[in-house]
Every structure is written in structure tokens, then in C-alpha cells.
Design an enzyme around this catalytic site. Structure first.
Site, PDB file in Angstrom:
ATOM      1  N   ASP A 110       0.862  -1.181   0.000  1.00  0.00           N
ATOM      2  CA  ASP A 110       0.000   0.000   0.000  1.00  0.00           C
ATOM      3  C   ASP A 110       0.906   1.241   0.000  1.00  0.00           C
ATOM      4  OD1 ASP A 110      -3.062   0.783   1.041  1.00  0.00           O
ATOM      5  OD2 ASP A 110      -1.541   2.025   1.932  1.00  0.00           O
ATOM      6  N   PHE A 128      -9.641  -0.052  -0.041  1.00  0.00           N
ATOM      7  CA  PHE A 128      -9.274  -1.014   0.993  1.00  0.00           C
ATOM      8  C   PHE A 128      -9.912  -2.346   0.624  1.00  0.00           C
ATOM      9  CE2 PHE A 128      -9.054  -3.345   4.885  1.00  0.00           C
ATOM     10  CZ  PHE A 128      -7.796  -2.996   5.359  1.00  0.00           C
ATOM     11  N   ASP A 183      -7.372  -9.033   5.391  1.00  0.00           N
ATOM     12  CA  ASP A 183      -8.403  -8.848   6.424  1.00  0.00           C
ATOM     13  C   ASP A 183      -8.788  -7.403   6.607  1.00  0.00           C
ATOM     14  OD1 ASP A 183      -5.805  -8.118   7.636  1.00  0.00           O
ATOM     15  OD2 ASP A 183      -7.017  -7.818   9.427  1.00  0.00           O
ATOM     16  N   ARG A 212     -10.894 -12.734   5.776  1.00  0.00           N
ATOM     17  CA  ARG A 212      -9.775 -13.363   5.060  1.00  0.00           C
ATOM     18  C   ARG A 212     -10.242 -14.544   4.218  1.00  0.00           C
ATOM     19  NH1 ARG A 212      -4.940 -11.472   7.485  1.00  0.00           N
ATOM     20  NH2 ARG A 212      -5.143 -11.019   9.688  1.00  0.00           N
TER      21      ARG A 212
END
Ligand code: IMP
Ligand code: MG
Length: 176
Positions: free
Chosen positions: A104, A153, A160, A166
């Protein structure tokens, strides 16, 4: 398949994950032909990807794990990284391939590269399933990338949100 109420758009379908992971495995196998690889999985997010990727790696390989936590909010990393679990064995002289779920800001990876690089491996490369180029704060040096995704996101396939979701077999954006 029922879509989870917290899940928005699916960004990478499970078929596409399967095909791309196989391609990455073949590419890694070609590049490392005849050289044993030490795969370093970054827990917890990378464990689906690592398990699937390893099935397509032909050279001899071993696996070890690190767990790191980066301080920050639940969806944003601060770049201050703490090692929760370190490797079991020294990596000096080994051909090390870090396997990450997602890059990220790039801050966690840059810390890991510095930390593992200092242990004098013969080589150190990165394979990341996902990257978010729009969010890079440092330009990460990633040899193998599964998919570049937008600034969202995401959860699923090991990733997760507050330890949940997950288990989704695809990668999807979290509903805002
Ligand atoms: P970075 O330091 O900002 O590159 O973030 C690194 C870590 O944050 C990743 O290895 C993930 O564990 C987590 N992370 C970043 N973005 C996401 C996301 O969209 N979904 C789930 N976890 C994420
Ligand atoms: Mg991670």
C-alpha cells in the site's frame, strides 16, 4: 455465491487469482532455475497466496515466516513497524523471496527490505500479490506483482479488515 453484506465490488475474481498465481510461479521457477529459494511469507495476509504460489514453484524451496505489525489505524499504516515473529533461521547467503499480500504505502516493505537486507542474503526479491501504486509513499522495488489495483481497501484471499473476511475466495473492496 452469496455476496457478504460488508463487501462492495469484487476486484479480482478467484479464477483470475488462480491463473495469475500460476503465471507468477512459472516466472519465478524460470528465474531461479537451479537455485534453491527461501520463501519468506509475511503473516498473516500472505498465507493464502504463499500456499498457492508454492505449488507452482519448481526449484527446491523452503519456507519461513515473519509477522510484522505496523502502527496506525485499521486501514492506514504509519511506517513504524514492529517484528512480532522473526525468521527461524539465518538467511546469510540464501536466495530470499519475500512474499507479501499487498503493498500500500510501501513503508512496511521498505522496512522489511532493510531489515532482511542487513542479514546479507545472496539475493533479496519481492513477490506481492497486489499493489496500490496510487498510494506509494516510497517507490518499492517489487520484482513480481500479481495485480495493480486502485486506491481501495480490499479484503479476501487472506487479506483482512480487523482480522475478518480473510476467508473470501476473491479480492473485494470493503463497503465504505
Ligand atoms: P503499507 O506499509 O502501507 O504498504 O501496508 C502494508 C500492510 O498493510 C500490508 O502488508 C497489509 O497487511 C496491510 N494492508 C494495506 N492495504 C490493505 C488493504 O487494502 N487490505 C488489507 N490489508 C491491507
Ligand atoms: Mg502484509
Amino acid at each position: 455465491m452469496t455476496v457478504h453484506p460488508e463487501i462492495g465490488e469484487i476486484l479480482v475474481q478467484s479464477d483470475d487469482l488462480r491463473h495469475r498465481v500460476r503465471e507468477l510461479g512459472r516466472q519465478i521457477s524460470d528465474d531461479y532455475e537451479g537455485r534453491p529459494i527461501l520463501l519468506v511469507g509475511v503473516l498473516k495476509g500472505a498465507f493464502f497466496f504463499l500456499a498457492d504460489l508454492m505449488r507452482h514453484i519448481e526449484p527446491d524451496c523452503e519456507v519461513d515466516f515473519m509477522a510484522v505489525s505496523s502502527y496506525g489505524s485499521s486501514t492506514e499504516s504509519s511506517g513504524v513497524v514492529r517484528i512480532l515473529k522473526d525468521l527461524e533461521a539465518p538467511i546469510e547467503g540464501r536466495d530470499v523471496l519475500i512474499v507479501e499480500d499487498i503493498v500500500d504505502s510501501g513503508l512496511t516493505l521498505s522496512y522489511l527490505m532493510k531489515n532482511l537486507g542487513a542479514r546479507e542474503p545472496a539475493s533479496l526479491e519481492v513477490c506481492a500479490l497486489l499493489t496500490k501504486p496510487a498510494r506509494f509513499k516510497v517507490e518499492p522495488d517489487i520484482k513480481y506483482v500479481g495485480f495493480e489495483i486502485a486506491d481501495r481497501f480490499v479484503v479476501g484471499y487472506g487479506l483482512d479488515h480487523n482480522q475478518r473476511l480473510r476467508n473470501l475466495p476473491y479480492v473485494a473492496a470493503l463497503k465504505q
